[in-house]
Design a protein around this motif. Sequence first.
Motif, PDB file in Angstrom:
ATOM      1  N   PHE A  50       0.820  -1.206   0.000  1.00 45.32           N
ATOM      2  CA  PHE A  50       0.000   0.000   0.000  1.00 45.32           C
ATOM      3  C   PHE A  50       0.859   1.264   0.000  1.00 45.32           C
ATOM      4  O   PHE A  50       0.442   2.292  -0.531  1.00 45.32           O
ATOM      5  CB  PHE A  50      -0.939  -0.016   1.203  1.00 45.32           C
ATOM      6  N   VAL A  51       2.061   1.180   0.560  1.00 45.77           N
ATOM      7  CA  VAL A  51       2.949   2.339   0.587  1.00 45.77           C
ATOM      8  C   VAL A  51       3.302   2.784  -0.828  1.00 45.77           C
ATOM      9  O   VAL A  51       3.390   3.986  -1.117  1.00 45.77           O
ATOM     10  CB  VAL A  51       4.221   2.029   1.399  1.00 45.77           C
ATOM     11  N   VAL A  52       3.505   1.825  -1.728  1.00 45.43           N
ATOM     12  CA  VAL A  52       3.933   2.160  -3.092  1.00 45.43           C
ATOM     13  C   VAL A  52       2.764   2.521  -3.990  1.00 45.43           C
ATOM     14  O   VAL A  52       2.974   3.008  -5.112  1.00 45.43           O
ATOM     15  CB  VAL A  52       4.727   0.991  -3.718  1.00 45.43           C
ATOM     16  N   LEU A  53       1.530   2.294  -3.545  1.00 48.59           N
ATOM     17  CA  LEU A  53       0.369   2.539  -4.402  1.00 48.59           C
ATOM     18  C   LEU A  53      -0.198   3.945  -4.284  1.00 48.59           C
ATOM     19  O   LEU A  53      -0.907   4.409  -5.183  1.00 48.59           O
ATOM     20  CB  LEU A  53      -0.739   1.524  -4.082  1.00 48.59           C
ATOM     21  N   GLY A  54       0.065   4.632  -3.196  1.00 50.73           N
ATOM     22  CA  GLY A  54      -0.507   5.955  -3.011  1.00 50.73           C
ATOM     23  C   GLY A  54      -0.147   6.532  -1.662  1.00 50.73           C
ATOM     24  O   GLY A  54       0.612   5.940  -0.883  1.00 50.73           O
ATOM     25  N   ARG A  55      -0.717   7.698  -1.359  1.00 52.86           N
ATOM     26  CA  ARG A  55      -0.434   8.374  -0.096  1.00 52.86           C
ATOM     27  C   ARG A  55      -1.113   7.633   1.061  1.00 52.86           C
ATOM     28  O   ARG A  55      -2.321   7.385   1.013  1.00 52.86           O
ATOM     29  CB  ARG A  55      -0.921   9.819  -0.150  1.00 52.86           C
TER      30      ARG A  55
END
Length: 439
Positions: free
Chosen positions: A170-175
């Motif tokens: 989830f860190v790499v997918l968005g804020r």
Amino acid sequence: MQILCATDFSTAAMAAADIASALAKKLQLPLRLVHCAQDYIVMGDLPVVVPDDKHLREQLKREADRLRATGLEVVEEFRHGNASPEIIDAAAGQPTKMIVLGSVGKGMAERWLLGSVAERVAEGAAVPTLVVRQPELLLDWLSGADALRLLCGVDLTASADAAVAALQTFVVLGRVEIEAAYVPPPEDPIAAKDQQVIRQRDVWERLHAILGDVPVKVHVRDVGGQPAVEFLRTADEQQSGLIVVGTHQRHGWQRLKAPSFSRSTLAHATTNVLCVPSAASLPETRIPSIQRVLLATNFTDVCTEALRHAHSLLPAGGSIHLMHVCFEPSSGINPVIASEVYFDHSIATAKARKEAEEKIKALPLSLLTVPGVAITSEVLAHHDIAAAICDAAERKGADVICMGTKGRSRTGAALLGSTVQAVLARAHKPVFVITPPLA
């Protein structure tokens, strides 16, 4: 690798499919859309009417075409059978990043007897399962409109480590705004303020060891009641858009014996939940670090030596939990002699506990006051000493169990003793066995 989404064509399932589609696009993975039709049942010699699946297959194709219209690669699959095992088998049959499901509420009586499809999949799948309850929060985040507030349950066990590792997706997918909550179990409350600070530091270090330099806010709840209830209260207070919990995936008698934190969370959460099995792999580059040592001792001559070795495992600081288990009889004693046995043992156990506490105080001060190392101790009574040690290691989030043994035989084989052997057989943690130094 793929994202798997199971659908029953309900409104909740369509919303979950939208989430699965958006995730698949972000991760550049294909989407596998699965529908499970119930098998028909043959009763005795009654005539069999095979149901026509044409209508359901057409529905599945229409839903797949709706998702394909967004430019996504979608593979549709029609299955027969019970939904939960079929979804689990589908995920196991091909490399799967995540299972995405919609959730429809059930009454407590029905959930107790059967459980929901989402709960059963989360308890059996070998990959993370995302149960969608508030799709608008995830869609806004995936579109870049809002940041997603994540709350991860951390209890310093392997299942929690797997849940923390899953946050990287989830860190790499968005804020994202990551928060972690630790709720002590009822049998191990955090009473003193300094203990709360130590546990908060332990959780923070555990998160950063896995996630790296990612901003994280840690909550330590020091309140009574059920851990899952307090955890969900934290989620409501922080307005979390996604709850992430690890699961041991216990079944049958194990589930009744040890109430499941993840199952309770999933059953009562009002927001989206990601359940991560403890079997989910952590990053291959992560090198385990030792921050917490459980030192089990019976105060033999090797006790001081074991304490020295426990310190040697913590060169950069950490904590040592020193414990001693006094034997007490189990509840399965013949009731005819139970009162006499318990009376005798209650006196002996009380005396043994007092002596153990005095021996802990008598340990060398130089080993109890090492800078950077926090030392706690407990003396408890249990009918199964090895089980008590293993339970304490899980409860305290120990990275390793440290134990002393008597020595070696002439043939070189270790004379481990029954307790050490039992701990080695049962523990899910590394066990460091210390033998006495040569005379």
